[in-house]
Design a protein around this motif. Structure first.
Motif, PDB file in Angstrom:
ATOM      1  N   UNK A   1       0.833  -1.197   0.000  1.00 61.66           N
ATOM      2  CA  UNK A   1       0.000   0.000   0.000  1.00 61.66           C
ATOM      3  C   UNK A   1       0.866   1.246   0.000  1.00 61.66           C
ATOM      4  N   UNK A   2       1.539   1.528   1.121  1.00 62.96           N
ATOM      5  CA  UNK A   2       2.258   2.791   1.198  1.00 62.96           C
ATOM      6  C   UNK A   2       3.640   2.692   1.836  1.00 62.96           C
ATOM      7  N   UNK A   3       4.127   1.494   2.075  1.00 64.87           N
ATOM      8  CA  UNK A   3       5.427   1.427   2.741  1.00 64.87           C
ATOM      9  C   UNK A   3       6.160   0.139   2.389  1.00 64.87           C
ATOM     10  N   UNK A   4       7.475   0.189   2.548  1.00 66.25           N
ATOM     11  CA  UNK A   4       8.356  -0.957   2.338  1.00 66.25           C
ATOM     12  C   UNK A   4       9.369  -1.026   3.462  1.00 66.25           C
ATOM     13  N   UNK A   5       9.724  -2.227   3.848  1.00 62.33           N
ATOM     14  CA  UNK A   5      10.847  -2.431   4.761  1.00 62.33           C
ATOM     15  C   UNK A   5      12.060  -2.653   3.863  1.00 62.33           C
ATOM     16  N   UNK A   6      13.037  -1.740   3.937  1.00 58.79           N
ATOM     17  CA  UNK A   6      14.162  -1.767   3.004  1.00 58.79           C
ATOM     18  C   UNK A   6      15.390  -2.458   3.567  1.00 58.79           C
TER      19      UNK A   6
ATOM     20  N   UNK B   1       3.717   9.014   1.176  1.00 64.32           N
ATOM     21  CA  UNK B   1       2.460   9.721   1.372  1.00 64.32           C
ATOM     22  C   UNK B   1       1.960  10.299   0.073  1.00 64.32           C
ATOM     23  N   UNK B   2       0.998  11.216   0.158  1.00 64.07           N
ATOM     24  CA  UNK B   2       0.470  11.850  -1.049  1.00 64.07           C
ATOM     25  C   UNK B   2       1.487  12.812  -1.662  1.00 64.07           C
ATOM     26  N   UNK B   3       2.104  13.632  -0.822  1.00 68.55           N
ATOM     27  CA  UNK B   3       3.016  14.660  -1.315  1.00 68.55           C
ATOM     28  C   UNK B   3       4.459  14.474  -0.864  1.00 68.55           C
ATOM     29  N   UNK B   4       4.687  13.596   0.053  1.00 70.83           N
ATOM     30  CA  UNK B   4       6.032  13.456   0.598  1.00 70.83           C
ATOM     31  C   UNK B   4       6.273  12.010   0.999  1.00 70.83           C
ATOM     32  N   UNK B   5       7.518  11.713   1.319  1.00 70.50           N
ATOM     33  CA  UNK B   5       7.866  10.388   1.788  1.00 70.50           C
ATOM     34  C   UNK B   5       8.975  10.517   2.824  1.00 70.50           C
ATOM     35  N   UNK B   6       9.199   9.449   3.574  1.00 74.07           N
ATOM     36  CA  UNK B   6      10.206   9.497   4.617  1.00 74.07           C
ATOM     37  C   UNK B   6      10.669   8.091   4.961  1.00 74.07           C
ATOM     38  N   UNK B   7      11.797   8.030   5.617  1.00 70.90           N
ATOM     39  CA  UNK B   7      12.294   6.780   6.198  1.00 70.90           C
ATOM     40  C   UNK B   7      12.174   6.884   7.709  1.00 70.90           C
ATOM     41  N   UNK B   8      11.834   5.787   8.332  1.00 75.98           N
ATOM     42  CA  UNK B   8      11.767   5.738   9.781  1.00 75.98           C
ATOM     43  C   UNK B   8      12.314   4.400  10.246  1.00 75.98           C
ATOM     44  N   UNK B   9      12.746   4.346  11.494  1.00 74.07           N
ATOM     45  CA  UNK B   9      13.249   3.106  12.071  1.00 74.07           C
ATOM     46  C   UNK B   9      12.252   2.587  13.083  1.00 74.07           C
ATOM     47  N   UNK B  10      12.105   1.266  13.125  1.00 74.70           N
ATOM     48  CA  UNK B  10      11.139   0.616  14.006  1.00 74.70           C
ATOM     49  C   UNK B  10      11.833  -0.553  14.686  1.00 74.70           C
TER      50      UNK B  10
ATOM     51  N   UNK C   1       5.130   3.110  11.722  1.00 77.17           N
ATOM     52  CA  UNK C   1       5.508   4.514  11.675  1.00 77.17           C
ATOM     53  C   UNK C   1       4.407   5.314  11.015  1.00 77.17           C
ATOM     54  N   UNK C   2       4.481   6.618  11.172  1.00 74.84           N
ATOM     55  CA  UNK C   2       3.491   7.513  10.566  1.00 74.84           C
ATOM     56  C   UNK C   2       4.210   8.657   9.878  1.00 74.84           C
ATOM     57  N   UNK C   3       3.611   9.086   8.803  1.00 72.31           N
ATOM     58  CA  UNK C   3       4.090  10.240   8.061  1.00 72.31           C
ATOM     59  C   UNK C   3       3.049  11.328   8.245  1.00 72.31           C
TER      60      UNK C   3
END
Length: 169
Positions: free
Chosen positions: A69-74, A92-101, A117-119
């Motif tokens: 849907x909207x995310x990948x574990x890289x 997201x719709x206009x932006x994207x980000x990386x986060x650690x979990x 995570x949330x954007x």
């Protein structure tokens, strides 16, 4: 009979046999993987600065696998204190980000859905919303399968490319 992946993965099988075992695992068998098994996987097959005195972390890069849907574990990596993290890319719709979990929360099977995570997005018209990276049990099993496959491919790359044949000299 249920396969215990924490044991079977480190037995003396040919790499192709290990890949067959991984591909035949059910969702519940994949989700039964232990934290110490994944830590061992990262230490054996991860790439990084393990030879340096200060940095002992390693990273295992995954072929992009996510929630479709909207995310990948890289990738998956361990810190200096052997705390394991997943690197999650969120679109997201206009932006994207990386986060650690943290992996220990990811392996927690008590909850059906997990948010990795949330954007936070805000638009010019004042509309704001959070885009969550939700993973259900099937999505988490796909990520674990990708970790196991990356482990086999990184650790046994030479044997997989030579079809498991060793040359006699």
């Amino acid at each position: 009979m249920a396969t215990n992946i924490n044991v079977e993965l480190f037995k003396r099988y040919a790499p192709k046999k290990k890949l067959e075992i991984i591909n035949s695992l059910s969702e519940s068998e994949l989700l039964s993987i232990s934290y110490t098994t994944i830590l061992r996987i990262i230490k054996e097959a991860g790439k990084g600065d393990s030879g340096k005195a200060r940095n002992k972390f390693k990273t295992l890069f995954l072929s992009d696998t996510g929630n479709n849907w909207n995310s990948n574990v890289t990738s998956i990596w361990n810190s200096e204190k052997d705390e394991i993290y997943l690197s999650v890319y969120i679109q997201g719709d206009d932006t994207d980000t990386y986060t650690d979990y943290k992996l220990k929360y990811f392996l927690d099977n008590r909850s059906e859905n997990q948010c990795l995570g949330k954007l936070h997005e805000s638009f010019r018209n004042g509309y704001e919303h959070d885009v969550p990276a939700n993973y259900d049990r099937a999505d988490r099993a796909k990520v674990i399968k990708a970790i196991l496959t990356a482990y086999i491919k990184n650790k046994y790359n030479d044997k997989l490319n030579d079809n498991g044949k060793e040359e006699d000299n």
